[in-house]
Scaffold this active site. Structure first.
Site, PDB file in Angstrom:
ATOM      1  N   CYS A 113      -5.874 -21.733  49.126  1.00  0.00           N
ATOM      2  CA  CYS A 113      -5.989 -22.518  50.358  1.00  0.00           C
ATOM      3  C   CYS A 113      -6.375 -21.610  51.532  1.00  0.00           C
ATOM      4  O   CYS A 113      -7.488 -21.112  51.581  1.00  0.00           O
ATOM      5  CB  CYS A 113      -4.704 -23.293  50.613  1.00  0.00           C
ATOM      6  SG  CYS A 113      -4.915 -24.686  51.747  1.00  0.00           S
ATOM      7  N   HIS A 165      -3.077 -25.981  45.489  1.00  0.00           N
ATOM      8  CA  HIS A 165      -1.677 -25.567  45.430  1.00  0.00           C
ATOM      9  C   HIS A 165      -1.078 -26.087  44.127  1.00  0.00           C
ATOM     10  O   HIS A 165      -1.447 -27.160  43.636  1.00  0.00           O
ATOM     11  CB  HIS A 165      -0.889 -26.160  46.598  1.00  0.00           C
ATOM     12  CG  HIS A 165      -1.196 -25.538  47.918  1.00  0.00           C
ATOM     13  ND1 HIS A 165      -0.854 -24.242  48.229  1.00  0.00           N
ATOM     14  CD2 HIS A 165      -1.803 -26.055  49.030  1.00  0.00           C
ATOM     15  CE1 HIS A 165      -1.234 -23.978  49.468  1.00  0.00           C
ATOM     16  NE2 HIS A 165      -1.814 -25.051  49.970  1.00  0.00           N
TER      17      HIS A 165
END
Length: 468
Positions: free
Chosen positions: A327, A422
């Site tokens: 991310c 994630h």
């Protein structure tokens, strides 16, 4: 018919409120009771997308799972995600609402309270018991006028409540007796007793301490609970993350994880028990260096540069390490990051680490999605996206994974991996494919919930009485 509430408050942050709430949820669910978790206001950069849309704090996700429920935004109607500059992104009912400083947040108290009570009433109509978690200490007197998550909520909905105190950090007598002495008459009338958490060693040594606390507080001790190293519950925030290596690094799989000040979703690394978390350069070579997620990518990139970690990461790569960015960490690996609307910070733009030929632009529309993805090794796994950025490469590069809708995620080239997913590293097969070793999955969440229920049942004193 409305649900019976029970509120779990704490003498401090990290006293074990999330842990105790999850254990109570697991225990009640095992008894066949329809139970749901609730936390009015959470402050955490560890969040998770609900299948029906929106994001909530990771602790409430763990509690929903302990209840056998799909997480939903009503379980955590307000989520504050600190930006690190005195402001927080305010998530209301799962969606970005505003970015506010602390004082500005309190200016909206009445409106926010309306959302909290509506979410609670929604759950209360659908379940038998609501287990409510407080935030920080219940005794923040300067915030009492604006309290919508602790005893202000307790008195509004007339919820019986219990107090959790952490004996490991010391000062348990002062924290319990001090908290009880600060209660109003109405708060005291709803108080059912206190629990001593995180006890290490021979618990009989605290028998006299227990009697002293009961005598001086006028309230019963509802249990002395031992520290349970063998049980795991998702950490609510960075404060609760245990960063100590639990085992030696396997040959060829030593890992360094950068300890960003604005770290988000540190739960990504629960299986990597041998990792070193680092905040300054170390004079050694690693096989893998991980750049985790960040709530403020530009500020954490500046933090890296201030400490020389940007040079260190590139040097580790030149010496043979594989760099993995997740991310915000993926965004940092590119050539540039732009935040033209000040969505995360006022820094505007910054040059990235230059490891990938990529550019990231932060957009106002936030992506929050559950995903299924498949790697080149034909490893399929569950993951999730929570991000503002859109990253594009100047040239086509092999992806990290193919998503369930056919789209491609991230980049995977020689010793460089970037992904927006994630949770990928929470899958043991993904870890085995990336690190070249066998990674244990643990006992599974169902077994963990049973163990938590056992822990609570063994050490709680007559819980049927105070849980109603």
């Amino acid at each position: 018919m409305t649900a019976k509430p029970i509120f779990v408050g704490g003498t401090s942050s990290n006293a074990g409120k999330s842990w105790m709430t999850t254990a109570i949820c697991a225990w009640l669910t095992r008894k066949g009771i329809r139970v749901a978790p609730f936390k009015a206001q959470n402050m955490s950069n560890h969040s998770y997308p609900c299948r029906a849309g929106g994001e909530i704090g990771r602790a409430q996700v763990a509690q929903a799972e302990a209840c056998g429920l799909e997480p939903e935004t009503a379980m955590n109607p307000i989520l504050l995600k600190p930006n690190g500059n005195g402001t927080s992104q305010v998530i209301v009912n799962g969606r970005v609402w505003k970015t506010l400083p602390a004082r500005g947040y309190y200016d909206h108290f009445e409106e926010l309270l309306t959302h909290v009570l509506a979410a609670y009433e929604d759950l209360s109509r659908r379940f038998d018991v609501i287990v409510i978690e407080g935030a920080g200490s219940v005794s923040e007197l300067n915030l009492r006028a604006f309290d919508l998550v602790n005893l202000g909520l307790v008195t509004r909905i007339r919820a019986p409540w219990v107090l959790v105190a952490d004996i490991e950090r010391g000062g348990v007598f002062a924290s319990v007796l001090g908290t009880v002495s600060l209660l109003t008459t109405e708060e005291r009338s709803l108080f059912r007793g206190f629990m001593i958490n995180k006890f290490r060693g021979d618990m009989s040594l605290f028998d006299e301490g227990r009697r002293l606390l009961e005598s001086r507080s006028g309230a019963p001790c509802l249990g002395v609970f031992p520290y349970a190293d063998d049980l795991r519950v998702d950490a609510e925030d960075s404060l609760a993350l245990d960063r100590r290596p639990k085992s030696p690094a396997p040959p060829g799989a030593s890992i360094a994880i950068l300890e960003f000040p604005r770290l988000s979703n540190g739960t990504d690394f629960r299986l990597l028990q041998w990792s070193d978390w680092i905040a300054t350069p170390r004079d050694r070579s690693y096989d893998f260096v991980i750049l985790p997620g960040s709530k403020d990518t530009l500020s954490d990139l500046a933090w890296m540069r201030d400490r020389g970690l940007d040079v260190w990461v590139r040097d580790q790569h030149r010496r043979g390490a594989t760099v993995i960015g997740i991310c915000g960490g993926f965004q940092m690996m590119g050539e540039s990051i732009h935040d033209p609307h000040g969505l995360e910070s006022a820094r505007g733009s910054a040059t990235g680490l230059g490891l990938l030929p990529a550019e990231t632009i932060l957009a106002a529309e936030k992506t929050t999605k559950l995903r299924r993805a498949t790697m080149a090794e034909d490893v399929s796994f569950s993951a999730y996206e929570i991000h503002l950025g859109l990253t594009t490469c100047r040239q086509p590069l092999p992806p990290f994974a193919r998503l369930d809708d056919g789209a491609l995620d991230g980049v995977r080239i020689d010793r460089l991996i970037g992904t927006y997913l994630h949770g990928a590293l929470e899958d043991p097969q993904v870890c085995s494919a990336l690190f070249g070793i066998s990674v244990e999955a643990g006992s599974g969440k169902g077994a963990e919930h049973d163990a938590l229920a056992d822990w609570f049942e063994r050490y709680a004193q007559e819980p049927e009485a105070w849980l109603g």
